[in-house]
Design an enzyme around this catalytic site. Structure first.
Site, PDB file in Angstrom:
ATOM      1  N   ARG A   1     -24.554  27.645  21.161  1.00 25.94           N
ATOM      2  CA  ARG A   1     -24.854  28.835  20.164  1.00 25.94           C
ATOM      3  C   ARG A   1     -23.977  30.006  20.395  1.00 25.94           C
ATOM      4  O   ARG A   1     -24.457  30.748  21.341  1.00 25.94           O
ATOM      5  CB  ARG A   1     -26.432  29.022  19.966  1.00 25.94           C
ATOM      6  CG  ARG A   1     -27.116  28.312  19.199  1.00 25.94           C
ATOM      7  CD  ARG A   1     -28.458  28.730  19.189  1.00 25.94           C
ATOM      8  NE  ARG A   1     -29.501  27.919  18.124  1.00 25.94           N
ATOM      9  CZ  ARG A   1     -29.991  27.148  18.383  1.00 25.94           C
ATOM     10  NH1 ARG A   1     -30.649  26.704  19.628  1.00 25.94           N
ATOM     11  NH2 ARG A   1     -30.723  26.390  17.386  1.00 25.94           N
TER      12      ARG A   1
ATOM     13  N   ARG B   1     -20.277  25.491  18.364  1.00 29.74           N
ATOM     14  CA  ARG B   1     -20.513  26.133  17.120  1.00 29.74           C
ATOM     15  C   ARG B   1     -19.795  27.560  17.128  1.00 29.74           C
ATOM     16  O   ARG B   1     -20.092  28.212  17.858  1.00 29.74           O
ATOM     17  CB  ARG B   1     -22.115  26.321  16.622  1.00 29.74           C
ATOM     18  CG  ARG B   1     -21.985  27.001  15.421  1.00 29.74           C
ATOM     19  CD  ARG B   1     -23.636  27.109  14.931  1.00 29.74           C
ATOM     20  NE  ARG B   1     -24.376  28.035  15.770  1.00 29.74           N
ATOM     21  CZ  ARG B   1     -25.488  28.092  15.667  1.00 29.74           C
ATOM     22  NH1 ARG B   1     -26.307  27.256  14.723  1.00 29.74           N
ATOM     23  NH2 ARG B   1     -26.554  29.150  16.434  1.00 29.74           N
TER      24      ARG B   1
ATOM     25  N   GLU C   1     -26.226  22.304   7.287  1.00 25.51           N
ATOM     26  CA  GLU C   1     -27.443  23.073   7.229  1.00 25.51           C
ATOM     27  C   GLU C   1     -27.708  23.529   5.668  1.00 25.51           C
ATOM     28  O   GLU C   1     -28.772  24.180   5.540  1.00 25.51           O
ATOM     29  CB  GLU C   1     -27.130  24.294   8.139  1.00 25.51           C
ATOM     30  CG  GLU C   1     -26.577  24.064   9.504  1.00 25.51           C
ATOM     31  CD  GLU C   1     -26.638  25.380  10.082  1.00 25.51           C
ATOM     32  OE1 GLU C   1     -27.297  25.896  10.952  1.00 25.51           O
ATOM     33  OE2 GLU C   1     -25.486  25.880  10.262  1.00 25.51           O
TER      34      GLU C   1
ATOM     35  N   ASN D   1     -33.220  23.129  11.002  1.00 23.14           N
ATOM     36  CA  ASN D   1     -33.873  24.611  10.888  1.00 23.14           C
ATOM     37  C   ASN D   1     -33.323  25.342   9.410  1.00 23.14           C
ATOM     38  O   ASN D   1     -34.347  25.500   8.783  1.00 23.14           O
ATOM     39  CB  ASN D   1     -33.449  25.264  11.986  1.00 23.14           C
ATOM     40  CG  ASN D   1     -33.785  24.759  13.615  1.00 23.14           C
ATOM     41  OD1 ASN D   1     -34.459  23.805  13.541  1.00 23.14           O
ATOM     42  ND2 ASN D   1     -33.109  25.379  14.403  1.00 23.14           N
ATOM     43  N   ASP D   2     -32.238  25.181   9.554  1.00 24.13           N
ATOM     44  CA  ASP D   2     -31.487  25.908   8.051  1.00 24.13           C
ATOM     45  C   ASP D   2     -31.675  24.819   7.061  1.00 24.13           C
ATOM     46  O   ASP D   2     -32.033  25.131   5.879  1.00 24.13           O
ATOM     47  CB  ASP D   2     -30.142  26.232   8.491  1.00 24.13           C
ATOM     48  CG  ASP D   2     -30.308  27.687   9.060  1.00 24.13           C
ATOM     49  OD1 ASP D   2     -31.077  28.599   8.599  1.00 24.13           O
ATOM     50  OD2 ASP D   2     -29.430  27.954  10.147  1.00 24.13           O
TER      51      ASP D   2
ATOM     52  N   ARG E   1     -37.232  30.302   6.732  1.00 20.56           N
ATOM     53  CA  ARG E   1     -37.829  29.929   8.263  1.00 20.56           C
ATOM     54  C   ARG E   1     -38.640  30.947   8.917  1.00 20.56           C
ATOM     55  O   ARG E   1     -39.271  30.505   9.807  1.00 20.56           O
ATOM     56  CB  ARG E   1     -36.837  29.371   8.965  1.00 20.56           C
ATOM     57  CG  ARG E   1     -35.698  30.505   9.405  1.00 20.56           C
ATOM     58  CD  ARG E   1     -34.406  29.789   9.898  1.00 20.56           C
ATOM     59  NE  ARG E   1     -34.297  29.770  11.419  1.00 20.56           N
ATOM     60  CZ  ARG E   1     -33.530  29.190  11.991  1.00 20.56           C
ATOM     61  NH1 ARG E   1     -32.385  28.773  11.573  1.00 20.56           N
ATOM     62  NH2 ARG E   1     -33.447  29.136  13.398  1.00 20.56           N
TER      63      ARG E   1
ATOM     64  N   CYS F   1     -29.121  18.704  15.612  1.00 16.67           N
ATOM     65  CA  CYS F   1     -29.042  19.730  16.652  1.00 16.67           C
ATOM     66  C   CYS F   1     -30.416  20.847  16.280  1.00 16.67           C
ATOM     67  O   CYS F   1     -30.509  21.665  17.171  1.00 16.67           O
ATOM     68  CB  CYS F   1     -27.907  20.257  16.773  1.00 16.67           C
ATOM     69  SG  CYS F   1     -27.342  21.294  15.458  1.00 16.67           S
TER      70      CYS F   1
HETATM   71  C1  PEP Z   1     -30.170  24.741  12.684  1.00 18.49           C
HETATM   72  O1  PEP Z   1     -30.176  25.724  11.864  1.00 18.49           O
HETATM   73  O2  PEP Z   1     -31.193  23.844  12.651  1.00 18.49           O
HETATM   74  C2  PEP Z   1     -29.584  25.199  13.830  1.00 18.49           C
HETATM   75  C3  PEP Z   1     -29.617  24.305  15.052  1.00 18.49           C
HETATM   76  O3  PEP Z   1     -28.990  26.484  13.731  1.00 18.49           O
HETATM   77  P1  PEP Z   1     -29.853  27.852  14.130  1.00 18.49           P
HETATM   78  O4  PEP Z   1     -31.195  27.477  14.492  1.00 18.49           O
HETATM   79  O5  PEP Z   1     -29.383  28.445  15.489  1.00 18.49           O
HETATM   80  O6  PEP Z   1     -29.707  28.428  12.953  1.00 18.49           O
HETATM   81 MG    MG Z   2     -28.529  27.294  11.627  1.00 16.24          MG
END
Ligand code: PEP
Ligand code: MG
Length: 954
Positions: free
Chosen positions: A688, A724, A817, A840-841, A851, A888
């Site tokens: 990241r 990324r 995402e 996550n996104d 989130r 991820c």
């Molecule tokens: C995600 O969105 O799953 C991701 C790995 O990125 P971040 O949590 O940093 O937005």
């Molecule tokens: Mg993300």
């Protein structure tokens, strides 16, 4: 929304009396489809309750709550009565403005309307107006005054250059409602004017709603165009409203007093020099408004009449909005505040009348100003809770023996007494006994808090200690001290003076929408609460000596940073979800955590024994001993399993039937690669890079970045690195790269959308990555790609640079995402080298749940079949083109998700380093064919809960 237009105006109407005028208005509202038949009764009933005469020949008839349902759409219709209509009490109306609105909109309409009217006597002009255009002009054309008050002054800002100062100035103006979002860009294009003494002037009249002037000074002297830059004025100009100010400023500069502006440490000094709106040093009182529909015409009228009975000036402001105080004797000004139920009003009165006027006004407001008012919830009346609990049936403390289902946020079993940390509302008198007495109390309270902080510094390690050192500095801040002193001298209590100053300072920080400054605001509030607690004789619940379960509304990253993992056995929060940052940090610290357990847990008594299962997301309240023993036995078993997994962490993750899954690590910084490899990582699946950017006070240049990326690649010794590109915006602010406030930042300019707008930053980063690669396996991916053209633009940049800096082993892909990327996977798969699913996104966008949402994010579960479908689509599309797919997001480390992701034929899982051994062990325990069947069954489920139940049964 109120838009005054000439089509809404009917000129030259005649009505014999008020009743006929109302009928005409109602007919017009009905004919134009704004209201249903029957609204006339509402207008009549409302007039019967009290006249809607506003002053200046204007009345504003509107309906009652009972006729609210007859409103189809919000709007106004205006009737001009040149001969006038008797509105009772000797008032003559020349313009009747009929309002069709439902409760709160109604107040907003009034606010806008009275803003337009101002205080000029318009009655005669309205009567004589000969056309709708002329009338409209009269309503809209009241000259707007230049806004210049404390919220528009920001001193000692940590800014690096002129552009940043101008951007901040534009933000202040926007926040104050003077300009629209495009103003910042307009200001950037304006020609800066040096005023002398290092003061600069920038001016734009584009996107201006109301004239306003912002003044900003940098923390350290800067230079611009080879001249000193000590302060910047940003003017949103409209007409000649700023003329007087400009003349005054010229005088100040001619007299050589420019430094009184840029060396000022508080906004009051600046405003005094410039003649801006300075809140008078008068006695004041505060009260929370309880009227259901806010300070609308009727209660405002009662208030204004009462204020007029005192022979001296009385002002009123809404503390929550930070806008300037208005005369409490002016009905139109009171309405222009738009004060709503629950907002705090501050009344200020000239000293000679304050003793009589303030208690009388306070009493009248408490009594409802002629309306029956429902008392406010006490917590709301004193201060809004730090985290607004969702409105619901009254919550009750969980019973002993009960079990609460929350969200599994960090695995592990914890037991211990609850340590409930909830901000409780504190009540205190607003007026003090005497300034000397109050000053003494405050000094003593501050001394106690200072000693407490000293003790905390002594027992904390450096980063955490630094937080408390900052708190000590805030406690001793002379600027705050001066403002408190002023209030004490006016007779305020120590509590009221201290909290008013802390609140104002914190608000000023927060207004900047800058993550770093907002954190300082949280720190200020933290210090404020400590001192207030001391003054009120309320101590925070003592931290238990034995390991405890921390119970909070929400745990911010800085709260977690302060925790002593040796003492905190577990964490339970009322709000938040599995991908909330607090959950991520808890996982990183290895503290079992359940989040989103609901507001009721905040009602637990400190000391109540709790049993927490971070794997299943369950909290047991005062559980029977047998349950605790069972859980502890399970914990021991889990620990044994983890130990066994740890021993095997360097072995590849291959299922019982021979299917291999790569297990990589997610990292945020370039240091510590050895440790990550030591935990079993086969490569890095997500670097990241925003954390690399956050580690510097400005965007790191190519060489600095290259060194960072090189460090990771060197450490990896030939293992792949998936990087990324910069992903800021949304939930990831970058302190030195302020981003325009957006209505929905998660749906706004973030990730690749932002970096494509700043191609230089993107290019620098790509250049640094390619240079660092030295032919080692480098994978670059772009975050938040949702459209083909975004991918192509980003890819083209890589291709262009690649010619210049060749890299032998490079793959370029995207993060999946955004649901559109998964749906477009068949097309994207032709062009990308790989996909990495950011669950996550992806979950937040697929389920439309923010989130970080305090109550909803608990439902943002990546095992939702809708999310699984998107992953499945991505994998199938990728494999059809011979491309690989990683996951991820946090889901990859969820013990209940591993078999399903395996069964969906994901090729790589990238997880926090401490989860690697466990994830590998889980893969090894699985049979690939069985996992495929499980995944297919999961895709058929209808909720995340049923997917989880399916996994439990399997
Ligand atoms: C995600 O969105 O799953 C991701 C790995 O990125 P971040 O949590 O940093 O937005
Ligand atoms: Mg993300």
């Amino acid at each position: 929304m109120l838009e005054l237009a000439k089509e809404q105006i009917a000129m030259g109407q005649v009505a014999a009396d008020k009743a006929q005028a109302l009928r005409l208005l109602a007919d017009r509202l009905v004919a134009d489809g704004l209201v249903a038949e029957g609204y006339l009764e509402g207008l009549q009933a409302r007039e019967a309750q009290g006249s809607t005469f506003l002053g200046q020949g204007i009345a504003i008839p509107h309906g009652t709550p009972q006729t609210r349902d007859l409103v189809f759409s919000t709007g106004v219709r205006l009737l001009q009565f040149p001969e006038g209509v008797d509105w009772g009490d000797g008032q003559r109306v020349y313009l009747a403005i009929g309002i069709a609105a439902r409760s709160d909109e109604h107040l907003r309409l009034l606010q806008l309307l009275t803003r337009a009217l101002g205080e000029t006597d318009l009655a005669e002009a309205l009567r004589r107006a000969s056309s709708a255009e002329a009338l409209l002009k009269l309503l809209q054309g009241a000259p707007k005054e230049l806004a210049l008050d404390a919220q528009l002054v920001n001193l000692g800002l940590a800014a690096d250059d002129f552009d940043e100062l101008s951007w901040r100035g534009a933000r202040l103006l926007q926040k104050a409602g003077c300009v629209e979002p495009g103003f910042a860009a307009a200001l950037q294009q304006a020609e800066p004017l040096p005023l002398g003494e290092g003061l600069w002037w920038l001016n734009s009249d584009r996107q201006v709603l109301q004239p306003g002037l912002a003044f900003i000074t940098p923390q350290q002297p800067l230079r611009y165009r080879d001249q000193p830059l000590n302060g910047l004025f940003c003017l949103a100009s409209l007409g000649a409203a700023h003329q007087a100010l400009l003349e005054r400023l010229c005088e100040v500069l001619i007299e050589g007093r420019g430094q009184s502006l840029y060396q000022a440490t508080d906004s009051r000094t600046v405003l005094q020099v410039l003649g801006g709106e300075v809140l008078p040093d008068w006695p004041s009182v505060r009260i929370v408004l309880a009227n259901a529909h806010g300070l609308h015409a009727r209660p405002a009228k009662v208030l204004a009449q009462l204020a007029k009975s005192f022979d001296g000036d009385i002002r009123l402001r809404v503390v929550d909005t930070g806008e300037a105080a208005v005369s409490a004797k002016s009905l139109s000004r009171l309405l222009s505040l738009g004060a709503r139920r629950g907002q705090t009003l501050e009344l200020l009165a000239e000293p000679q009348i304050a003793g009589d006027a303030l208690p009388a006004l306070l009493d009248a407001i408490t009594q409802g100003l002629g309306e029956t008012v429902e008392p406010l919830d006490q917590t709301l009346a004193t201060q809004p809770p730090a985290v607004a609990a969702p409105a619901a049936a009254p919550v009750q403390a969980p019973q002993a023996g009960s079990q609460i289902q929350g969200v599994a946020a960090s695995p592990g079993i914890a037991t211990g007494p609850a340590h409930v940390c909830v901000e409780r509302a504190l009540d205190y008198p607003l007026r003090g006994i005497s300034p000397a007495h109050e000053r003494q109390r405050l000094v003593e309270a501050q001394a106690v808090v200072d000693a407490e902080l000293q003790a905390l510094i002594a027992r904390s390690e450096s980063t955490i200690g630094d937080i408390f050192i900052t708190h000590q500095e805030m406690l001793a801040d002379p600027a705050l001290g001066e403002e408190v002193e002023l209030r004490l001298a006016q007779g305020e209590s120590a509590e009221a003076a201290w909290m008013a100053v802390i609140d104002a300072a914190a608000r000023q920080q927060e207004a900047l929408h800058d993550a770093l400054l907002a954190e300082r605001a949280a720190d200020l509030r933290d210090v404020g609460r400590r001192v207030l607690g001391q003054l009120c004789g309320v101590q925070d619940a003592r931290e238990p000596q034995q390991p405890y379960v921390l119970v909070m509304a929400e745990v911010g990253p800085s709260d977690v940073a302060r925790l002593d993992p040796a003492r905190v056995a577990g964490i339970v929060t009322a709000y938040g979800g599995a991908t909330a940052h607090s959950a991520i940090v808890a996982r990183a610290l290895g503290i079992p955590a359940v989040v989103g357990a609901g507001a009721s847990i905040l009602l637990l008594e400190s000391g109540t024994p709790l049993l927490l299962d971070g794997q299943r997301g369950r909290v047991s309240v005062a559980p029977p001993e047998t349950e605790v023993q069972r859980a502890l036995a399970e914990r021991d078993q889990r620990e044994q399993r983890l130990q066994a997994a740890w021993a095997e962490r360097h072995r590849p993750a291959v299922t019982r039937d021979g299917h291999a899954m790569e297990v990589f690590a997610n990292i945020g910084e370039s240091a510590g690669i050895d440790k990550v490899l030591e935990q079993g990582a086969e490569g890095i699946g997500l670097l990241r890079t925003e954390l690399v950017f956050m580690g510097h006070s400005q965007a790191p240049d190519v060489a600095t970045q290259e060194a960072e990326y090189r460090r990771v690649l060197d450490g990896l010794g030939g293992r792949p690195l998936v990087v990324r590109t910069l992903d800021v915006g949304g939930d990831k602010p970058l302190p030195y790269w302020p981003i325009e406030a957006e209505e929905n930042p998660f749906l706004g300019v973030r990730g690749v959308r932002l970096t494509l707008q700043r191609p230089q930053i993107m290019e620098d980063q790509l250049r640094a990555l390619l240079r660092a690669a030295d032919n080692r396996p480098l994978r670059i991916m772009f975050p938040m790609v949702g459209q083909m053209h975004e991918w192509r633009e980003a890819k083209a940049m890589v291709e262009r640079l690649r010619v210049e800096i060749p890299v032998a082993d490079l793959q370029v892909g995207i993060m999946v995402e955004v649901p559109s990327a998964a749906l477009l996977a068949p097309q994207l798969a032709r062009e990308v080298d790989f996909f990495s699913v950011g669950t996550n996104d992806l979950t937040q966008y697929a389920l439309a749940i923010d989130r970080g949402h305090p109550s909803l994010s608990a439902q943002a579960d990546g095992l939702h079949p809708a999310v699984l479908q998107l992953i499945d689509m991505t994998v199938r599309a990728a494999h059809a083109h011979g491309k690989w797919v990683g996951v991820c997001g946090e889901l990859a480390a969820d013990a209940q998700a591993v078999a399903i992701l395996l069964g969906l034929e994901v090729d790589e899982l990238s997880v926090a380093a401490r989860s690697i051994a466990e994830v590998k062990a889980l893969v090894r325990e699985t049979d690939f064919q069985a996992a495929r069947a499980l995944a297919q069954a999961a895709l058929q489920q209808d909720s995340a809960a049923s997917v989880r139940a399916l996994v439990e049964r399997s």
